[in-house]
Design a protein around this motif. Structure first.
Motif, mmCIF file in Angstrom:
data_model
loop_
_atom_site.group_PDB
_atom_site.id
_atom_site.type_symbol
_atom_site.label_atom_id
_atom_site.label_comp_id
_atom_site.label_asym_id
_atom_site.label_seq_id
_atom_site.Cartn_x
_atom_site.Cartn_y
_atom_site.Cartn_z
ATOM 1 N N LYS A 199 -11.109 17.571 -1.044
ATOM 2 C CA LYS A 199 -11.477 16.287 -1.645
ATOM 3 C C LYS A 199 -11.909 16.428 -3.098
ATOM 4 N N GLY A 200 -12.182 17.673 -3.522
ATOM 5 C CA GLY A 200 -12.593 17.906 -4.906
ATOM 6 C C GLY A 200 -13.934 17.296 -5.243
ATOM 7 N N LYS A 201 -14.871 17.317 -4.289
ATOM 8 C CA LYS A 201 -16.187 16.753 -4.552
ATOM 9 C C LYS A 201 -17.235 17.349 -3.608
ATOM 10 N N PHE A 202 -18.488 17.106 -3.960
ATOM 11 C CA PHE A 202 -19.585 17.512 -3.085
ATOM 12 C C PHE A 202 -19.736 16.475 -1.975
ATOM 13 N N VAL A 203 -19.907 16.954 -0.751
ATOM 14 C CA VAL A 203 -19.890 16.040 0.394
ATOM 15 C C VAL A 203 -21.191 16.053 1.197
ATOM 16 N N GLY A 204 -22.144 16.868 0.808
ATOM 17 C CA GLY A 204 -23.395 16.917 1.558
ATOM 18 C C GLY A 204 -24.175 18.167 1.224
ATOM 19 N N VAL A 205 -25.137 18.484 2.060
ATOM 20 C CA VAL A 205 -25.931 19.700 1.899
ATOM 21 C C VAL A 205 -26.108 20.332 3.270
ATOM 22 N N ILE A 206 -26.375 21.634 3.261
ATOM 23 C CA ILE A 206 -26.760 22.329 4.483
ATOM 24 C C ILE A 206 -28.098 22.994 4.220
ATOM 25 N N SER A 207 -28.980 22.927 5.202
ATOM 26 C CA SER A 207 -30.335 23.416 4.991
ATOM 27 C C SER A 207 -30.822 24.188 6.207
ATOM 28 N N ALA A 208 -32.024 24.722 6.079
ATOM 29 C CA ALA A 208 -32.647 25.416 7.204
ATOM 30 C C ALA A 208 -32.784 24.483 8.397
ATOM 31 N N SER A 209 -32.953 23.187 8.136
ATOM 32 C CA SER A 209 -33.073 22.225 9.237
ATOM 33 C C SER A 209 -31.810 22.192 10.084
ATOM 34 N N ASP A 210 -30.645 22.370 9.454
ATOM 35 C CA ASP A 210 -29.394 22.416 10.213
ATOM 36 C C ASP A 210 -29.386 23.595 11.174
ATOM 37 N N PHE A 211 -29.885 24.733 10.715
ATOM 38 C CA PHE A 211 -29.891 25.902 11.577
ATOM 39 C C PHE A 211 -30.871 25.741 12.729
ATOM 40 N N ILE A 212 -31.971 25.052 12.481
ATOM 41 C CA ILE A 212 -32.909 24.763 13.571
ATOM 42 C C ILE A 212 -32.211 23.926 14.637
ATOM 43 N N LEU A 213 -31.490 22.889 14.202
ATOM 44 C CA LEU A 213 -30.797 22.024 15.149
ATOM 45 C C LEU A 213 -29.684 22.772 15.882
ATOM 46 N N ILE A 214 -28.980 23.666 15.169
ATOM 47 C CA ILE A 214 -27.916 24.447 15.792
ATOM 48 C C ILE A 214 -28.487 25.345 16.884
#
Length: 470
Positions: free
Chosen positions: A189-204
């Motif tokens: 898409k040639g753009k920034f689409v979001g962020v990934i954080s420590a919170s994502d790993f907690i949820l995973i």
């Protein structure tokens, strides 16, 4: 005879069922005496907790104790005689007539409230509502007149990750770079689409742990960030009428956006960081990632601007216990607030992760058997699980102490890390607390009792801005 065989240093490597989630409660005896203690079902009636006399109020004694969830009985030992507080709920039990109270099961930080026990602050400076509104007006005008561009450092780097990167690799990159969050770039898409954080790993970790066996490296190796984001949308019910996940738009700021609008974005979305992105074209193509803005960076600008003029800015000189700021330990009998939670070092890591998600907070105080602060467990600490692939272990069997040790030298003693575990006293000024919160990586300050380091409350960056902007 009252005794306690609890030993946090000895038991830190073993998960304790009794010490998993604790709620601090303030006991108050306002009827005088020479020596006053409290005991109850919360400590098995096996220990007398000495209560301290409130300065300036010789008839008032108080003590803060960490108690598990549930219904509890308690009683005061006053000058060698067991007594109850006639003004609080009581009932008859095997220990005679005892006072009672309940704790609530889900920890949460609520709208900041002023310490309700005015009797504990008999001589407290006050400023007029007009002075408060004048100060808020000046701070609001300052934020509106300055832009996100002023947050950019003279030099530095910003790490971005490709959205098709495996989760495991992203996990390791965050840990190696010492960062809690990274923007996501979609090459298609040639753009920034979001962020990934420590919170994502907690949820995973929580989600995979809920489906049976322990987490394996293979699952993280094959699971891409984009696949996780889609799965997260399904989990949160963010799907369209055809059952397809609805992509969330990235929340970002431009370098010319004013700081007041940026603060409102933080508070409305509950984010720790917001990317500052610049594009020279009208359609937003060819974006440039300039910086990851944070509330602490904005607060640093506020402190720097007002620091030398706070003599004519009386609100900044007020002690924090005199203003409606932060979340304080509730007193027995207070029903208008919910207690925040704490953990012992031998509490399970899975309990800590569940609390971080359910309460929506950035960190949890860790206290010893005397309820004194020894450390905090933060969302960003989850990245330390990459050491020795600790995330492949059963998180129910890992203690908070063991998880914190992963982030330290293995030979280092278990002690408070002052650079990240910030404390203050109830008598500290608002300006001093603001300057502490302006330090990078600090999102919450723990209010402790002088001398004992017992937890009395918590102040977050969001609390400060909510108060400053009214």
């Amino acid at each position: 005879m009252f005794a306690s065989d609890m030993n946090p240093a000895r038991d830190a490597g073993r998960v304790s069922k009794a010490g998993m989630v604790l709620f601090p409660i303030q006991f108050t005896w306002p009827y005088g005496g020479r020596s006053v203690s409290v005991s109850g079902s919360f400590n098995g009636w096996t220990e007398l907790v000495q209560m301290s006399q409130v300065e300036g109020c010789p008839n008032i004694f108080k003590a803060v104790c960490a108690v598990p969830h549930g219904s509890h009985e308690y009683k005061f030992l006053v000058d060698g005689e067991w007594r109850r507080d006639e003004q609080q709920p009581y009932r008859t039990s095997e220990y005679g007539v005892v006072n009672t109270f309940d704790t609530r099961p889900v920890p949460a930080e609520v709208v900041p409230q002023q310490l309700s026990a005015d009797i504990l602050n008999p001589v407290m400076p006050r400023i007029s509502e007009e002075d408060v509104q004048a100060a808020r007006s000046q701070i609001s005008a300052f934020l509106a007149a300055h832009t996100a561009y002023e947050l950019l450092p003279e030099s530095g780097k910003v790490v971005a990750l490709a959205v098709d990167l495996p989760v495991k690799q992203a996990f390791h990159i965050l840990a190696e770079q010492g960062i809690p969050v990274a923007p996501l770039w979609d090459f298609s898409k040639g753009k920034f689409v979001g962020v990934i954080s420590a919170s994502d790993f907690i949820l995973i970790l929580r989600e995979l742990g809920n489906h049976g066996s322990n987490l394996t490296e293979e699952e993280l190796e094959t699971h891409t960030i984009s696949a996780w984001k889609e799965g997260k949308a399904y989990l949160n019910g963010q799907v369209d009428g055809h059952g397809r996940p609805i992509p969330r738009q990235i929340i970002f700021a431009g370098p010319s956006d004013n700081l007041k609008d940026l603060v409102l974005k933080f508070m409305q979305n509950g984010f720790a960081t917001i990317p500052v992105i610049h594009s020279s074209s009208e359609d937003g193509s060819l974006p440039q990632l300039l910086h990851l803005a944070s509330l602490s960076g904005i607060l640093k600008c506020v402190c720097r601007y007002f620091r030398h003029g706070y003599g004519s800015f009386p609100m900044l000189q007020l002690p924090i216990c005199a203003i409606p700021l932060g979340t304080w330990v509730p007193r027995i009998g207070e029903s208008n607030c919910r207690p925040f939670a704490m953990l012992r070092p031998n509490g399970s890591l899975s309990s800590a992760l569940n609390m971080l998600v359910q309460a929506g907070v950035s960190s949890i105080p860790i206290v010893d058997d005397n309820d004194s602060l020894v450390d905090i467990y933060s969302r960003s600490d989850i990245t330390a699980l990459t050491k020795g692939r600790a995330y492949t272990h059963n998180l129910n069997d890992m203690t908070v102490y063991q998880a914190l040790q992963l982030g330290q030298d293995s030979s280092a003693p278990f002690e408070m890390r002052s650079q990240r575990c910030q404390m203050c006293l109830r008598t500290d000024t608002l300006l001093k607390v603001m300057e502490q919160l302006a330090n990078p990586g600090v999102r919450r300050i723990v209010i402790v009792e002088a001398g004992s380091n017992r937890v009395e409350g918590i102040i977050s960056l969001t609390d400060v801005f909510r108060f400053l902007l009214g």
